[in-house]
Motif scaffolding. Structure first.
Motif, mmCIF file in Angstrom:
data_model
loop_
_atom_site.group_PDB
_atom_site.id
_atom_site.type_symbol
_atom_site.label_atom_id
_atom_site.label_comp_id
_atom_site.label_asym_id
_atom_site.label_seq_id
_atom_site.Cartn_x
_atom_site.Cartn_y
_atom_site.Cartn_z
ATOM 1 N N GLY A 209 106.599 17.830 11.953
ATOM 2 C CA GLY A 209 106.349 17.635 10.527
ATOM 3 C C GLY A 209 106.598 16.217 10.054
ATOM 4 N N LYS A 210 106.474 15.249 10.952
ATOM 5 C CA LYS A 210 106.724 13.853 10.603
ATOM 6 C C LYS A 210 105.431 13.162 10.185
ATOM 7 N N PRO A 211 105.524 12.121 9.358
ATOM 8 C CA PRO A 211 104.322 11.357 8.997
ATOM 9 C C PRO A 211 103.837 10.528 10.180
ATOM 10 N N VAL A 212 102.546 10.475 10.382
ATOM 11 C CA VAL A 212 101.980 9.680 11.471
ATOM 12 C C VAL A 212 100.597 9.198 11.040
ATOM 13 N N LEU A 213 100.325 7.927 11.284
ATOM 14 C CA LEU A 213 99.040 7.289 10.973
ATOM 15 C C LEU A 213 98.406 6.887 12.300
ATOM 16 N N PHE A 214 97.180 7.312 12.525
ATOM 17 C CA PHE A 214 96.614 7.102 13.857
ATOM 18 C C PHE A 214 95.088 7.033 13.819
ATOM 19 N N TYR A 215 94.556 6.343 14.813
ATOM 20 C CA TYR A 215 93.110 6.367 15.070
ATOM 21 C C TYR A 215 92.798 7.626 15.863
ATOM 22 N N TYR A 216 91.697 8.277 15.513
ATOM 23 C CA TYR A 216 91.254 9.402 16.336
ATOM 24 C C TYR A 216 89.764 9.627 16.153
ATOM 25 N N TRP A 217 89.249 10.576 16.861
ATOM 26 C CA TRP A 217 87.810 10.816 16.879
ATOM 27 C C TRP A 217 87.550 12.297 17.113
ATOM 28 N N SER A 218 86.306 12.676 16.912
ATOM 29 C CA SER A 218 85.862 14.034 17.165
ATOM 30 C C SER A 218 84.562 13.951 17.970
ATOM 31 N N PRO A 219 84.402 14.787 18.987
ATOM 32 C CA PRO A 219 85.111 16.024 19.314
ATOM 33 C C PRO A 219 86.390 15.791 20.123
ATOM 34 N N THR A 220 87.440 16.511 19.749
ATOM 35 C CA THR A 220 88.737 16.433 20.427
ATOM 36 C C THR A 220 89.508 17.723 20.197
ATOM 37 N N PRO A 221 90.494 18.015 21.059
ATOM 38 C CA PRO A 221 91.346 19.186 20.839
ATOM 39 C C PRO A 221 92.071 19.136 19.497
ATOM 40 N N LEU A 222 92.520 17.928 19.109
ATOM 41 C CA LEU A 222 93.288 17.781 17.871
ATOM 42 C C LEU A 222 92.507 18.291 16.660
ATOM 43 N N MET A 223 91.203 17.996 16.632
ATOM 44 C CA MET A 223 90.380 18.405 15.502
ATOM 45 C C MET A 223 90.200 19.917 15.451
ATOM 46 N N GLY A 224 90.346 20.555 16.590
ATOM 47 C CA GLY A 224 90.234 21.999 16.625
ATOM 48 C C GLY A 224 91.550 22.708 16.380
ATOM 49 N N ARG A 225 92.630 21.925 16.219
ATOM 50 C CA ARG A 225 93.966 22.527 16.192
ATOM 51 C C ARG A 225 94.725 22.290 14.891
ATOM 52 N N TYR A 226 94.521 21.127 14.235
ATOM 53 C CA TYR A 226 95.353 20.755 13.081
ATOM 54 C C TYR A 226 94.510 20.395 11.864
ATOM 55 N N ASP A 227 95.173 20.449 10.695
ATOM 56 C CA ASP A 227 94.547 20.060 9.433
ATOM 57 C C ASP A 227 94.811 18.569 9.219
ATOM 58 N N LEU A 228 93.774 17.766 9.353
ATOM 59 C CA LEU A 228 93.897 16.314 9.279
ATOM 60 C C LEU A 228 93.011 15.771 8.163
ATOM 61 N N VAL A 229 93.385 14.610 7.635
ATOM 62 C CA VAL A 229 92.614 13.955 6.577
ATOM 63 C C VAL A 229 92.196 12.570 7.059
ATOM 64 N N ARG A 230 90.918 12.301 6.974
ATOM 65 C CA ARG A 230 90.403 10.982 7.342
ATOM 66 C C ARG A 230 90.467 10.068 6.122
ATOM 67 N N LEU A 231 91.010 8.877 6.290
ATOM 68 C CA LEU A 231 91.136 7.929 5.185
ATOM 69 C C LEU A 231 89.802 7.236 4.914
ATOM 70 N N GLU A 232 89.529 7.018 3.641
ATOM 71 C CA GLU A 232 88.274 6.383 3.246
ATOM 72 C C GLU A 232 88.278 4.897 3.624
ATOM 73 N N GLU A 233 87.104 4.398 3.996
ATOM 74 C CA GLU A 233 86.907 2.986 4.313
ATOM 75 C C GLU A 233 85.660 2.496 3.583
ATOM 76 N N PRO A 234 85.460 1.186 3.479
ATOM 77 C CA PRO A 234 84.222 0.683 2.882
ATOM 78 C C PRO A 234 83.007 1.220 3.639
ATOM 79 N N PRO A 235 81.864 1.358 2.977
ATOM 80 C CA PRO A 235 80.664 1.854 3.660
ATOM 81 C C PRO A 235 80.320 1.000 4.876
ATOM 82 N N TYR A 236 79.644 1.634 5.825
ATOM 83 C CA TYR A 236 79.244 0.905 7.028
ATOM 84 C C TYR A 236 78.331 -0.264 6.676
#
Length: 338
Positions: free
Chosen positions: A211-238
């Motif tokens: 239950g600790k705070p963690v800031l990280f780079y990640y991608w999908s498809p991955t096990p993490l995306m199928g397992r936890y509730d995550l929020v992607r931070l907004e960035e400027p448009p591509y």
């Protein structure tokens, strides 16, 4: 007409030049070399394709290890013939080789794949069931990270937050390092490179379980995306011009931008594309549904199942997915082998 000796000399010179350029370095009787990808989705896809190649078409295969960039360079030289999960167009090495006609991206293997910077949802919303209060309730974008560095405190540099980057050698590690500069976050956060994709996964998973705070780079498809509730931070448009500054580690003034829209393909060498039209026709049709893939990866990770065994289980459980890629005769061979 040239004398026979001159023709033979010319032929020998041509063969020597081809050898020097590493073109057509293998014959159809030699194993097809697949890149040994270190992250779970790439490893699983590699083994799915290898099983289809071996059992469905009778070709031998092997895997060769390397970093993302080194595998792309090897593909251009035909030292590798296949990279099963290529985020095409992202690295300068790939772009250069593709423009030279040395590598090709086949198909669109995983729709709606994405990458970015993530935090667990409880960091923003809290989790009453676990007694976790919101720690960064106004966190929405990378710009907001400037005022929340203390939430993600780095124990080794307590005056900074901690950002978990990709392992060194991945194209995304360069991009993320440049993004830290572009967003003005390099003064607020330490740039932590994990030793491998597995190490990144382990550190993020450990933090979430506690239950600790963690800031990280990640991608999908991955096990993490199928397992936890995550929020992607907004960035400027591509922005393509800004993206070029992010992929160049030598650019002193990178500009912020979302990452290049993801298109996952199967990377192949020019030789492979010419030599194996039967496999090229299959690879162009590969389509792995992302929700099914995320679930498969989560199960694979939870049970610590080797990628080869997970690939066999996937093929057994989901014939409706992969049979659509193959001619009926070849599909029957794969099914019989399973």
């Amino acid at each position: 007409m040239k004398p026979l000796s001159a023709l033979l000399a010319s032929l020998a010179l041509s063969v020597g030049l081809l050898s020097a350029e590493r073109v057509a370095a293998i014959t159809p009787l030699d194993p097809i070399n697949f890149g040994a990808i270190g992250w779970e989705s790439g490893a699983l896809t590699t083994e799915i394709l290898r099983l289809i190649t071996e059992d469905g078409f009778g070709y031998a295969t092997e895997t060769l290890p390397g970093s993302t960039v080194s595998m792309e360079v090897a593909l251009a030289r035909n030292d590798l013939q296949v990279i099963a999960e290529e985020w095409a167009g992202r690295s300068p090495a790939w772009v250069k080789a593709e423009q030279a006609g040395q590598v090709f991206a086949l198909g669109d293997t995983v729709k709606n794949a994405e990458e970015g910077w993530w935090v667990p949802a409880y960091v923003i919303k809290g989790d009453p069931a676990k007694g976790i209060a919101p720690l960064a309730p106004q966190l929405r974008s990378v710009e907001d990270l400037k005022r929340y560095a203390h939430v993600f405190k780095d124990p080794e540099q307590p005056d900074k937050g901690r950002f978990l980057n990709s392992p060194s050698g991945w194209t995304s590690e360069t991009v993320n390092s440049q993004k830290l500069k572009a967003y003005g976050l390099d003064a607020h956060y330490s740039n932590v490179r994990t030793g491998s994709g597995a190490a990144l996964d382990a550190e993020v998973t450990s933090a979430i379980k506690l239950g600790k705070p963690v800031l990280f780079y990640y991608w999908s498809p991955t096990p993490l995306m199928g397992r936890y509730d995550l929020v992607r931070l907004e960035e400027p448009p591509y922005d393509a011009t800004a993206w070029a500054t992010l992929t160049d580690p030598r650019n002193p003034s990178p500009r912020g931008s979302r990452s290049l829209p993801a298109k996952l393909s199967i990377g192949v060498s020019a030789y492979f594309r010419a030599q194996y039209p039967d496999l090229v026709a299959v690879f162009e049709k590969v389509d792995l549904p992302i929700d099914l893939l995320n679930k498969t990866l989560a199960d694979m990770s939870t049970t610590r199942q080797p990628a080869r065994e997970a690939a066999k289980a996937f093929l057994k459980a989901n014939p409706q997915v992969w049979k659509a890629w193959l001619p009926a005769e070849n599909a029957a061979r794969v099914e019989a082998a399973l």
